[in-house]
Design a protein around this motif. Structure first.
Motif, mmCIF file in Angstrom:
data_model
loop_
_atom_site.group_PDB
_atom_site.id
_atom_site.type_symbol
_atom_site.label_atom_id
_atom_site.label_comp_id
_atom_site.label_asym_id
_atom_site.label_seq_id
_atom_site.Cartn_x
_atom_site.Cartn_y
_atom_site.Cartn_z
ATOM 1 N N HIS A 50 -62.518 3.999 -128.976
ATOM 2 C CA HIS A 50 -62.856 2.955 -128.005
ATOM 3 C C HIS A 50 -61.835 2.895 -126.867
ATOM 4 O O HIS A 50 -62.218 2.718 -125.698
ATOM 5 C CB HIS A 50 -62.955 1.602 -128.705
ATOM 6 N N ASP A 51 -60.556 3.055 -127.170
ATOM 7 C CA ASP A 51 -59.545 3.001 -126.108
ATOM 8 C C ASP A 51 -59.659 4.194 -125.167
ATOM 9 O O ASP A 51 -59.556 4.048 -123.949
ATOM 10 C CB ASP A 51 -58.145 2.955 -126.731
ATOM 11 N N VAL A 52 -59.874 5.389 -125.729
ATOM 12 C CA VAL A 52 -60.012 6.571 -124.878
ATOM 13 C C VAL A 52 -61.272 6.467 -124.030
ATOM 14 O O VAL A 52 -61.268 6.796 -122.836
ATOM 15 C CB VAL A 52 -60.037 7.855 -125.739
ATOM 16 N N ALA A 53 -62.373 6.009 -124.623
ATOM 17 C CA ALA A 53 -63.627 5.862 -123.872
ATOM 18 C C ALA A 53 -63.488 4.869 -122.719
ATOM 19 O O ALA A 53 -64.156 5.002 -121.689
ATOM 20 C CB ALA A 53 -64.748 5.418 -124.811
ATOM 21 N N GLU A 54 -62.597 3.891 -122.883
ATOM 22 C CA GLU A 54 -62.357 2.908 -121.823
ATOM 23 C C GLU A 54 -61.352 3.395 -120.798
ATOM 24 O O GLU A 54 -61.036 2.677 -119.855
ATOM 25 C CB GLU A 54 -61.873 1.597 -122.440
ATOM 26 N N GLY A 55 -60.819 4.592 -121.010
ATOM 27 C CA GLY A 55 -59.873 5.145 -120.046
ATOM 28 C C GLY A 55 -58.427 4.779 -120.294
ATOM 29 O O GLY A 55 -57.551 5.148 -119.500
ATOM 30 N N GLY A 291 -62.792 13.584 -134.591
ATOM 31 C CA GLY A 291 -63.971 12.727 -134.720
ATOM 32 C C GLY A 291 -64.049 11.709 -133.612
ATOM 33 O O GLY A 291 -65.124 11.470 -133.024
ATOM 34 N N ALA A 292 -62.908 11.101 -133.280
ATOM 35 C CA ALA A 292 -62.883 10.143 -132.177
ATOM 36 C C ALA A 292 -63.225 10.839 -130.859
ATOM 37 O O ALA A 292 -63.960 10.292 -130.021
ATOM 38 C CB ALA A 292 -61.510 9.478 -132.092
ATOM 39 N N GLY A 293 -62.711 12.056 -130.683
ATOM 40 C CA GLY A 293 -62.990 12.789 -129.453
ATOM 41 C C GLY A 293 -64.459 13.156 -129.301
ATOM 42 O O GLY A 293 -65.027 13.061 -128.202
ATOM 43 N N LEU A 294 -65.094 13.566 -130.394
ATOM 44 C CA LEU A 294 -66.520 13.866 -130.325
ATOM 45 C C LEU A 294 -67.333 12.618 -129.982
ATOM 46 O O LEU A 294 -68.308 12.695 -129.218
ATOM 47 C CB LEU A 294 -66.985 14.452 -131.663
ATOM 48 N N ALA A 295 -66.913 11.476 -130.526
ATOM 49 C CA ALA A 295 -67.601 10.227 -130.191
ATOM 50 C C ALA A 295 -67.409 9.880 -128.721
ATOM 51 O O ALA A 295 -68.328 9.381 -128.055
ATOM 52 C CB ALA A 295 -67.090 9.098 -131.089
ATOM 53 N N VAL A 298 -69.773 11.990 -126.709
ATOM 54 C CA VAL A 298 -71.133 11.433 -126.759
ATOM 55 C C VAL A 298 -71.251 10.273 -125.785
ATOM 56 O O VAL A 298 -72.251 10.151 -125.049
ATOM 57 C CB VAL A 298 -71.473 10.983 -128.198
ATOM 58 N N ASP A 299 -70.237 9.403 -125.752
ATOM 59 C CA ASP A 299 -70.252 8.283 -124.804
ATOM 60 C C ASP A 299 -70.329 8.785 -123.367
ATOM 61 O O ASP A 299 -71.026 8.193 -122.525
ATOM 62 C CB ASP A 299 -69.000 7.423 -124.978
ATOM 63 N N GLN A 304 -71.521 6.135 -120.716
ATOM 64 C CA GLN A 304 -70.935 4.877 -121.178
ATOM 65 C C GLN A 304 -69.418 4.964 -121.318
ATOM 66 O O GLN A 304 -68.795 4.016 -121.795
ATOM 67 C CB GLN A 304 -71.552 4.466 -122.519
ATOM 68 N N ALA A 305 -68.817 6.066 -120.917
ATOM 69 C CA ALA A 305 -67.369 6.228 -121.020
ATOM 70 C C ALA A 305 -66.736 6.115 -119.633
ATOM 71 O O ALA A 305 -67.256 6.657 -118.656
ATOM 72 C CB ALA A 305 -67.021 7.573 -121.648
ATOM 73 N N HIS A 306 -65.638 5.386 -119.541
ATOM 74 C CA HIS A 306 -64.907 5.259 -118.280
ATOM 75 C C HIS A 306 -63.877 6.381 -118.190
ATOM 76 O O HIS A 306 -62.678 6.151 -118.014
ATOM 77 C CB HIS A 306 -64.225 3.891 -118.211
ATOM 78 N N LEU A 307 -64.377 7.595 -118.310
ATOM 79 C CA LEU A 307 -63.533 8.770 -118.371
ATOM 80 C C LEU A 307 -64.305 9.931 -117.783
ATOM 81 O O LEU A 307 -65.523 10.026 -117.952
ATOM 82 C CB LEU A 307 -63.165 9.060 -119.838
ATOM 83 N N SER A 308 -63.606 10.832 -117.098
ATOM 84 C CA SER A 308 -64.274 11.980 -116.495
ATOM 85 C C SER A 308 -64.751 12.948 -117.575
ATOM 86 O O SER A 308 -64.355 12.873 -118.742
ATOM 87 C CB SER A 308 -63.303 12.704 -115.551
ATOM 88 N N GLY A 309 -65.604 13.889 -117.152
ATOM 89 C CA GLY A 309 -66.085 14.890 -118.095
ATOM 90 C C GLY A 309 -64.950 15.738 -118.642
ATOM 91 O O GLY A 309 -64.913 16.057 -119.840
ATOM 92 N N VAL A 310 -63.996 16.095 -117.772
ATOM 93 C CA VAL A 310 -62.854 16.879 -118.222
ATOM 94 C C VAL A 310 -62.006 16.076 -119.199
ATOM 95 O O VAL A 310 -61.560 16.573 -120.242
ATOM 96 C CB VAL A 310 -62.001 17.336 -117.016
ATOM 97 N N GLY A 311 -61.810 14.804 -118.896
ATOM 98 C CA GLY A 311 -61.020 13.944 -119.778
ATOM 99 C C GLY A 311 -61.655 13.783 -121.145
ATOM 100 O O GLY A 311 -60.974 13.847 -122.175
#
Length: 392
Positions: A50-55, A291-295, A298-299, A304-311
């Motif tokens: 969740h933290d990584v997906a939020e940037g 596992g967190a990275g694969l999730a 998917v986000d 739904q992720a506040h992160l670039s595709g590369v990130g």
């Protein structure tokens, strides 16, 4: 009934088990202990996701490494103690169940640690586990004169460090990270100092089995996290995620294959045993992080992720690279010769380039597939060579 009757007393003198005991394997209590740790591992991986997906990448990595240390270190100390002193009497069982209760308290505090940086609940759960371990060591000191010096050093060292963790809760916020590092170093030094008078009689094959079982647990978390994330996307109508799920499955299968490709051995020399045991922190933490990275990926695919595709791709590639380098340092470097020995660092370096490609997860899965193939070929050649020498 007399003391010499067939009824077992509710406690027994805690004597050391033989390090060469035949057919030594994990007990039902140890398996139950591992099962309860699944909750803590899942909470840590979810917080990282969740933290990584939020940037919030820096906050995510720092919090994850701290939380996972508490999970891993508590698990590791219970595992090594049980390998040497599992008497399976009522006192031992109750004390271990208290340690399990501490693990559940620790797991309950993981979300708050990620959200607001509050480690109070985690600390309380951790201290419950470690103080229960002190009870174990006091019993070992009383029941095993041959290793009493080591057991006393463990009991005193663990108790003193737990006092430090409690005091840390009252320090100013600016001291939290520094004090954490100091206390981690203190925790790591306790076994190194305690084992010097004479190593406790842990069982090498039993330890290898226990570490393998925990590796399976974190791999299971990867499967669960990826499955849930893909299911959510498919339910929302994004059928394209099936391709990402296939790539994720190949990655997980490869991580399993590479760890269990050959029989694992742990040295009974203190320095090497500590290096092997401590090094698995990176093995366990990196696998759960995959596992967190694969999730996170998917986000990103679901926007739904506040992160670039590369990130989002690096959220998978970095833990895979850490896993490969650590596995190489702990197992492969000593077991393999020839080109296969260098394949792990090379693939780890190439893994860090996959986020720059068009389909990073698929490229990473392809690299791991090639590494598995190279490993299998190297093992077969080694087996054939050994068989040839034996026939001569």
């Amino acid at each position: 009934m007399s003391q010499t009757g067939s009824v077992r007393p509710w406690y027994r003198r805690m004597t050391a088990r033989r390090p060469d005991e035949p057919h030594r394997s994990a007990t039902p209590l140890e398996l139950f202990f591992d099962l309860c740790f699944v909750v803590a591992v899942a909470q840590a991986a979810a917080g990282l996701h969740h933290d990584v997906a939020e940037g919030r990448v820096g906050h995510a990595v720092g919090g994850y490494l701290m939380v996972f240390f508490a999970i891993w270190w508590a698990w590791m100390n219970v595992t090594w103690f049980a390998s040497a002193y599992d008497t399976d009497d009522d006192v031992y069982r109750i004390t271990t169940l208290v340690e399990i209760a501490g693990a559940l308290i620790l797991a309950a505090g993981v979300p708050r640690a990620f959200e607001v940086g509050d480690f109070t609940t985690i600390t309380y759960g951790y201290v419950v586990m470690r103080l229960a371990a002190v009870t174990h060591w006091i019993r070992a000191a009383a029941g095993d004169p041959g290793h009493r010096a080591a057991a006393v050093r463990y009991a005193v060292g663990v108790a003193v460090v737990q006092l430090g963790w409690i005091l840390r809760l009252h320090l100013p916020d600016g001291w939290r990270v520094g004090s954490f590092v100091v206390l981690v170093l203190a925790e790591l030094l306790v076994p190194a100092v305690a084992e010097r008078p004479g190593m406790t009689p842990w069982h090498p094959r039993h330890i290898v089995e226990r570490y393998g079982l925990f590796t399976l647990i974190v791999l299971g978390e990867v499967v669960l996290a990826t499955s849930v994330a893909v299911q959510t996307g498919v339910d929302a109508g994004q059928r394209s995620l099936w391709s990402l799920a296939a790539a994720g499955a190949v990655i997980v299968f490869a991580l399993w294959w590479l760890y269990f490709d050959r029989p694992v051995e742990v040295s009974t020399r203190l320095r090497r045993a500590l290096f092997w045991g401590y090094g698995h922190y990176l093995i366990f933490a990196s696998v759960a992080a995959v596992g967190a990275g694969l999730a996170v990926r998917v986000d990103h695919e679901r926007h739904q992720a506040h992160l670039s595709g590369v990130g989002s791709a690096y959220a998978i590639a970095v833990p895979v690279a850490v896993y490969l380098l650590t596995l190489w340092a702990l197992h492969v470097r000593r077991q393999q010769r020839g080109p296969a020995r260098a394949a792990y660092p090379i693939v780890a370096a190439l893994a860090l380039l996959t986020p720059l490609g068009p389909v990073p997860a698929h490229l990473l899965a392809g690299l791991l597939f090639v590494l598995v193939a190279v490993t299998v070929v190297a093992r077969r050649r080694s087996t054939s060579s050994t068989a040839g020498h034996v026939r001569r």
